[in-house]
Design a protein around this motif. Structure first.
Motif, PDB file in Angstrom:
ATOM      1  N   VAL A 117      32.787  32.417  36.916  1.00 54.31           N
ATOM      2  CA  VAL A 117      34.632  32.537  36.417  1.00 54.31           C
ATOM      3  C   VAL A 117      34.989  33.586  37.210  1.00 54.31           C
ATOM      4  N   MET A 118      36.211  33.691  37.631  1.00 55.48           N
ATOM      5  CA  MET A 118      36.839  34.888  38.284  1.00 55.48           C
ATOM      6  C   MET A 118      38.429  34.822  37.916  1.00 55.48           C
ATOM      7  N   TRP A 119      38.824  36.119  37.884  1.00 52.13           N
ATOM      8  CA  TRP A 119      40.187  36.184  37.467  1.00 52.13           C
ATOM      9  C   TRP A 119      40.826  37.523  38.005  1.00 52.13           C
ATOM     10  N   ASN A 120      42.133  37.673  37.957  1.00 47.83           N
ATOM     11  CA  ASN A 120      42.851  38.589  38.345  1.00 47.83           C
ATOM     12  C   ASN A 120      43.467  39.528  36.991  1.00 47.83           C
ATOM     13  N   ARG A 121      43.615  40.816  37.109  1.00 47.31           N
ATOM     14  CA  ARG A 121      44.252  41.332  36.014  1.00 47.31           C
ATOM     15  C   ARG A 121      45.622  40.941  35.891  1.00 47.31           C
ATOM     16  N   PRO A 122      46.155  41.087  34.375  1.00 46.65           N
ATOM     17  CA  PRO A 122      47.588  40.800  34.194  1.00 46.65           C
ATOM     18  C   PRO A 122      48.643  41.401  34.976  1.00 46.65           C
ATOM     19  N   THR A 123      49.703  40.876  35.092  1.00 43.54           N
ATOM     20  CA  THR A 123      50.610  41.467  35.993  1.00 43.54           C
ATOM     21  C   THR A 123      51.504  42.645  35.185  1.00 43.54           C
ATOM     22  N   GLY A 124      51.389  42.547  34.075  1.00 45.07           N
ATOM     23  CA  GLY A 124      52.131  43.710  33.117  1.00 45.07           C
ATOM     24  C   GLY A 124      51.510  45.087  33.289  1.00 45.07           C
TER      25      GLY A 124
END
Length: 305
Positions: free
Chosen positions: A31-38
């Motif tokens: 599972v991969m993801w990117n940090r929130p944009t906020g």
């Protein structure tokens, strides 16, 4: 006092972006993801399988291998950011993955991937490609390493990967390993060393743009429609969404999710009832890390009578 404490709360957490899930073997999923944009500070992440939390990670981790799963089973994963106050933000989009079947008496690891090649795609991206590995039961996935750290994973049907979010003017060393359904891992490929360009602008690079983009106008039942066709960029995974821009402004977002076309894509939308109108159209793809890729070429089209 009413509203007295709210002003000190700071900005709320937003959802992690670019969540993907790739079966690494019959019993594991990457599972991969990117940090929130906020702008809210993030203390860590929580990974969920369905409604069950399966991993809790530090803020500098954006991927994890979830193990102990069942072969030929469908799983849904989500990721939530955890704030410095311990509160959780909203979940990112849910992603679905099915593990492959287990293979009996699989005792051999795949061969090492051959001919690893790569190029810097500007200052912030690198494109890698390699030759297929062989295995007595079949390759399920390929893992990409930066030095000794696993940073990416693609399906065993892919022999390329697009790595984004890199630093301009930086030297990197990459290798690739093949993995089979029994979690046997091949020796690493030979390393490829790549230095990104020194460009410091934030524009996404050319290799992320959709290719062979075409637009035609069509009249039907007294109204006009634009028919779009293109080739998805080769990112090493599915492209779940595209943004369509009309005359310089975003007109719509096309979402495909799991059914995203791999070799050719098309989309049509209503444009109006007036003949002789001239329009400019371009599109861009959502990349595996949740960011938006480079724009396609911009095409001009006129609604003829």
């Amino acid at each position: 006092m009413p509203g007295g404490d709210d002003a000190d709360d700071g900005p709320p957490l937003s959802a992690p972006t670019g969540i993907t899930a790739q079966a690494g073997s019959a019993t594991s999923v990457h599972v991969m993801w990117n940090r929130p944009t906020g702008t809210a500070p993030v203390a860590g992440y929580e990974v969920y399988r369905g409604s069950v939390r399966v991993r809790k990670l530090a803020a500098d981790r954006h991927m994890v291998d979830v193990t102990g799963l069942r072969p030929t089973s469908r799983y849904v994963f989500t990721v939530r950011a955890r704030g410095t106050d311990g509160d959780l933000g909203p979940a990112g989009r849910a992603v679905t993955v099915t593990t492959p079947a287990a293979v009996a008496q699989d005792r051999s690891a795949p061969t090492r991937p051959s001919g690893l090649r790569g190029r810097a795609d500007g200052g912030r991206a690198v494109s890698l490609s390699w030759g297929k590995a062989s295995d007595d039961r079949g390759v399920v996935s390929y893992d990409v390493y930066q030095g000794t750290t696993k940073i990416h994973s693609v399906t065993g049907k892919e022999t390329r990967a697009l790595l984004t979010g890199l630093r301009p003017g930086t030297a990197y060393s990459f290798t690739v390993r093949a993995r089979d359904a029994a979690d046997h891992v091949s020796p690493p490929s030979t390393a490829v060393r790549i230095t990104t360009s020194g460009a410091k602008d934030k524009d996404v690079e050319r290799g992320t743009a959709p290719g062979d983009f075409r637009v035609t106008a069509r009249r039907s039942d007294g109204a006009y429609y634009l028919d779009l066709t293109w080739t998805p960029p080769r990112t090493g995974g599915e492209v779940p969404a595209y943004q369509v821009f009309l005359d310089g402004k975003q007109a719509t977002t096309v979402m495909w999710g799991e059914d995203a076309p791999k070799d050719a894509a098309k989309y049509s939308f209503y444009i109006g009832e007036d003949a002789g109108d001239r329009h400019r159209v371009k599109i861009r793809a959502q990349l595996p890390d949740g960011t938006w890729g480079a724009f396609s070429v911009e095409r001009a089209v006129t609604t003829h009578s």
